[in-house]
Each structure stands twice: as C-alpha cells, then as structure tokens.
Design a protein around this motif. Sequence first.
Motif, PDB file in Angstrom:
ATOM      1  N   GLY A  74      -4.933   3.625   8.911  1.00  0.00           N
ATOM      2  CA  GLY A  74      -4.942   2.833   7.688  1.00  0.00           C
ATOM      3  C   GLY A  74      -3.674   3.046   6.892  1.00  0.00           C
ATOM      4  O   GLY A  74      -3.264   2.192   6.104  1.00  0.00           O
ATOM      5  N   VAL A  75      -3.023   4.196   7.115  1.00  0.00           N
ATOM      6  CA  VAL A  75      -1.696   4.432   6.540  1.00  0.00           C
ATOM      7  C   VAL A  75      -0.687   3.994   7.593  1.00  0.00           C
ATOM      8  O   VAL A  75      -0.588   4.607   8.652  1.00  0.00           O
ATOM      9  CB  VAL A  75      -1.471   5.909   6.161  1.00  0.00           C
ATOM     10  N   SER A  76       0.033   2.935   7.306  1.00  0.00           N
ATOM     11  CA  SER A  76       0.967   2.382   8.278  1.00  0.00           C
ATOM     12  C   SER A  76       2.155   3.314   8.492  1.00  0.00           C
ATOM     13  O   SER A  76       2.808   3.731   7.532  1.00  0.00           O
ATOM     14  CB  SER A  76       1.473   1.014   7.804  1.00  0.00           C
ATOM     15  N   VAL A 119       1.055  -2.682   8.506  1.00  0.00           N
ATOM     16  CA  VAL A 119      -0.373  -2.908   8.268  1.00  0.00           C
ATOM     17  C   VAL A 119      -1.256  -1.934   9.050  1.00  0.00           C
ATOM     18  O   VAL A 119      -2.469  -2.099   9.068  1.00  0.00           O
ATOM     19  CB  VAL A 119      -0.752  -4.374   8.603  1.00  0.00           C
ATOM     20  N   SER A 120      -0.660  -0.947   9.691  1.00  0.00           N
ATOM     21  CA  SER A 120      -1.362   0.120  10.418  1.00  0.00           C
ATOM     22  C   SER A 120      -2.068  -0.367  11.683  1.00  0.00           C
ATOM     23  O   SER A 120      -3.167  -0.927  11.629  1.00  0.00           O
ATOM     24  CB  SER A 120      -2.374   0.841   9.526  1.00  0.00           C
ATOM     25  N   SER A 121      -1.445  -0.113  12.807  1.00  0.00           N
ATOM     26  CA  SER A 121      -2.061  -0.479  14.085  1.00  0.00           C
ATOM     27  C   SER A 121      -3.326   0.333  14.326  1.00  0.00           C
ATOM     28  O   SER A 121      -4.347  -0.199  14.770  1.00  0.00           O
ATOM     29  CB  SER A 121      -1.064  -0.266  15.237  1.00  0.00           C
ATOM     30  N   SER A 122      -3.297   1.636  14.002  1.00  0.00           N
ATOM     31  CA  SER A 122      -4.473   2.476  14.229  1.00  0.00           C
ATOM     32  C   SER A 122      -5.639   2.029  13.356  1.00  0.00           C
ATOM     33  O   SER A 122      -6.792   2.033  13.787  1.00  0.00           O
ATOM     34  CB  SER A 122      -4.142   3.948  13.950  1.00  0.00           C
ATOM     35  N   GLY A 123      -5.343   1.614  12.124  1.00  0.00           N
ATOM     36  CA  GLY A 123      -6.388   1.121  11.236  1.00  0.00           C
ATOM     37  C   GLY A 123      -7.045  -0.133  11.778  1.00  0.00           C
ATOM     38  O   GLY A 123      -8.277  -0.262  11.753  1.00  0.00           O
ATOM     39  N   HIS A 124      -6.253  -1.049  12.298  1.00  0.00           N
ATOM     40  CA  HIS A 124      -6.802  -2.290  12.852  1.00  0.00           C
ATOM     41  C   HIS A 124      -7.624  -2.021  14.105  1.00  0.00           C
ATOM     42  O   HIS A 124      -8.648  -2.677  14.333  1.00  0.00           O
ATOM     43  CB  HIS A 124      -5.668  -3.278  13.164  1.00  0.00           C
ATOM     44  N   LEU A 125      -7.172  -1.057  14.905  1.00  0.00           N
ATOM     45  CA  LEU A 125      -7.942  -0.722  16.112  1.00  0.00           C
ATOM     46  C   LEU A 125      -9.296  -0.120  15.749  1.00  0.00           C
ATOM     47  O   LEU A 125     -10.310  -0.408  16.389  1.00  0.00           O
ATOM     48  CB  LEU A 125      -7.143   0.245  16.987  1.00  0.00           C
ATOM     49  N   TRP A 180     -13.135   5.556   5.791  1.00  0.00           N
ATOM     50  CA  TRP A 180     -11.910   6.286   5.500  1.00  0.00           C
ATOM     51  C   TRP A 180     -10.692   5.381   5.646  1.00  0.00           C
ATOM     52  O   TRP A 180      -9.731   5.479   4.875  1.00  0.00           O
ATOM     53  CB  TRP A 180     -11.782   7.494   6.416  1.00  0.00           C
ATOM     54  N   VAL A 181     -10.728   4.525   6.633  1.00  0.00           N
ATOM     55  CA  VAL A 181      -9.619   3.590   6.846  1.00  0.00           C
ATOM     56  C   VAL A 181      -9.408   2.716   5.610  1.00  0.00           C
ATOM     57  O   VAL A 181      -8.279   2.434   5.210  1.00  0.00           O
ATOM     58  CB  VAL A 181      -9.878   2.712   8.092  1.00  0.00           C
ATOM     59  N   GLY A 182     -10.510   2.301   5.000  1.00  0.00           N
ATOM     60  CA  GLY A 182     -10.418   1.491   3.785  1.00  0.00           C
ATOM     61  C   GLY A 182      -9.675   2.209   2.675  1.00  0.00           C
ATOM     62  O   GLY A 182      -8.819   1.626   1.995  1.00  0.00           O
ATOM     63  N   TRP A 183      -9.992   3.499   2.485  1.00  0.00           N
ATOM     64  CA  TRP A 183      -9.298   4.286   1.455  1.00  0.00           C
ATOM     65  C   TRP A 183      -7.836   4.497   1.814  1.00  0.00           C
ATOM     66  O   TRP A 183      -6.954   4.417   0.948  1.00  0.00           O
ATOM     67  CB  TRP A 183      -9.986   5.642   1.275  1.00  0.00           C
ATOM     68  N   ALA A 233      -6.159  -6.363   0.190  1.00  0.00           N
ATOM     69  CA  ALA A 233      -7.326  -7.198   0.478  1.00  0.00           C
ATOM     70  C   ALA A 233      -8.167  -6.585   1.592  1.00  0.00           C
ATOM     71  O   ALA A 233      -9.409  -6.544   1.508  1.00  0.00           O
ATOM     72  CB  ALA A 233      -6.875  -8.610   0.868  1.00  0.00           C
ATOM     73  N   LEU A 234      -7.508  -6.067   2.621  1.00  0.00           N
ATOM     74  CA  LEU A 234      -8.212  -5.448   3.740  1.00  0.00           C
ATOM     75  C   LEU A 234      -8.958  -4.196   3.282  1.00  0.00           C
ATOM     76  O   LEU A 234     -10.113  -3.958   3.673  1.00  0.00           O
ATOM     77  CB  LEU A 234      -7.217  -5.094   4.847  1.00  0.00           C
ATOM     78  N   SER A 235      -8.314  -3.404   2.440  1.00  0.00           N
ATOM     79  CA  SER A 235      -8.944  -2.202   1.907  1.00  0.00           C
ATOM     80  C   SER A 235     -10.220  -2.537   1.136  1.00  0.00           C
ATOM     81  O   SER A 235     -11.263  -1.919   1.347  1.00  0.00           O
ATOM     82  CB  SER A 235      -7.972  -1.470   0.986  1.00  0.00           C
ATOM     83  N   LEU A 236     -10.145  -3.527   0.264  1.00  0.00           N
ATOM     84  CA  LEU A 236     -11.296  -3.902  -0.555  1.00  0.00           C
ATOM     85  C   LEU A 236     -12.430  -4.469   0.296  1.00  0.00           C
ATOM     86  O   LEU A 236     -13.605  -4.193   0.062  1.00  0.00           O
ATOM     87  CB  LEU A 236     -10.874  -4.922  -1.621  1.00  0.00           C
ATOM     88  N   LEU A 237     -12.082  -5.251   1.322  1.00  0.00           N
ATOM     89  CA  LEU A 237     -13.092  -5.795   2.226  1.00  0.00           C
ATOM     90  C   LEU A 237     -13.836  -4.677   2.963  1.00  0.00           C
ATOM     91  O   LEU A 237     -15.072  -4.724   3.100  1.00  0.00           O
ATOM     92  CB  LEU A 237     -12.439  -6.741   3.237  1.00  0.00           C
TER      93      LEU A 237
END
Length: 260
Positions: A158-160, A17-23, A114-117, A251-255
């Motif tokens: 965002g890319v795990s 689920v990508s740690s960097s994306g969540h951070l 960008w993380v969303g994409w 779901a996270l991407s769309l949000l």
Amino acid sequence: IYVILAIIQGITEPLPVSSSGHLVIFKHFFDLMSDNATLEIMLHAGSLFAIILFYFKDIKTLFFNNLSFIFKKDVSFKEDFIFAVKLVIATIPAGIIGLLYKDAITSALNDVKWVGWFYLITTGLLVLPKIIKPSSKPLSMMHSFIIGCSQAVALLPGVSRSGSTIATSMALGIKPEEGVKFSFFMFIPIASLVIVAGSIDLVQSAPDLTLWIAYGVSILVSFVVTYYAMRWLSYIIKKDKYHYFAIYTLALSLLILFFL
C-alpha cells in the motif's frame, strides 16, 4: 488469474500506486490468501527485466565506467563511482528492515485493512513535494540515505516503492528525471536478490510443467506491461502530473477502509 495479476503488477510497479497493495486487494476479492510469495516474486521478475531493458544503456555505461575507475584508476569516471556508492547507501535501510521485520511484513501482506491505512502514507508522500516546493539540489549521500529510508517504508503493501522514493527525492529538491532514474536503479539490486532466492526455492520445490508455463506467461506479461508503463511514467513526469496519483491512492484507501 495469473495473467490478470501480471497486468496489475506491470501497471502498478512503475506507477506510484503500490503493486503489492493492488495484488493484496485482488487476492482478497478472489480469495487467494496465501503466504506463498513465489508468484509475487515471479511477477516482480518481469518488472525487473523491463526496468533493466528501459535503462539498459545507462546501466551498461555505469557498470563499465565503474570497472574503469576501480581497476584502471580512470578518474574521469569518479562521478559514476560516487553514484554507485549512493545506490549502495540507499539500499541498506530496506535490506535491514526487510531482514528484521520479515514476519510482520508478511502478515501485513495478507491484511487488506492494513493496506488501506498504508495507502494514506502513499497519498501524503505524493503531495509532499507540492507542499514543500524545494529549491533544486544535487543528489548527495545524505539524500541517498533518506530516499533509501523511504524505500524501506515501502516494504509495507500500500506504500508505493516508486511513489515514496520518487516523491521523497522531489521533496528534497532532486530533479524529477534524476529522482526517477535513481529510484529504479535502487530497485534493481534488491529485486535481483529476492528473485534469485525465490527462483532457487522454486526450482527446489520442483513444480509441474503447467505451473512452469503459468509462471513463464506471467513473467512475460508483467515484462511487457511494465515496460510501457515506464514510458507512460516518463511522460507524466515531464508534464509535472505526478502528484495527481494522490487522488487515486486516497480514493482507494477510503474505499478499502470503509467498504472492505
């Protein structure tokens, strides 16, 4: 806040689920935008120690078997040497991309849109093995390079990293357990180099005692959470539920794209 970030890192580093994306998302909500990557490096240090502990027996065996093959010419350990070569091949793409596009990647680290994409890429990779349904194959040199390229793509938040490498290996026909092991063995050398460099910068910046304590607690929390997340991941792989994470990343991407 450091402890919360450490928990997020610990859970999301092993899981796809990508740690960097969540951070990035968390820092967006708490207005913690910064180009200083020291905290992220310390959090990854906790994850690295946990992964080393989780695979300690395998790492020790691989290390000493390679020494025996190289210095004692013991051909019975040739397979372990070849496995090590495959790891080297797999780490090259991320190393090259990281050096060439460091500034662009750093810029993306602070852009939540960008993380969303990029989460859409993770979603696609996670469902890929179920679409392809490949026949089982042994891990080859070419497979190693392809998996390494997927790790290079995962430099984008965002890319795990684990998701892209494990899903790619599964799409190539590699057994899931073998793909997971190879993925986290790939993580160790690159993470080690980044953490050593970050630690040197940290020491040279001479932070005060309070900051040292904060970093220490963050590393410890990240270590513990990552270790138990690794155990959960092993259970998920055995139950063939890995692709279910695509629902979460989509779901996270769309949000992110529609509401942030």
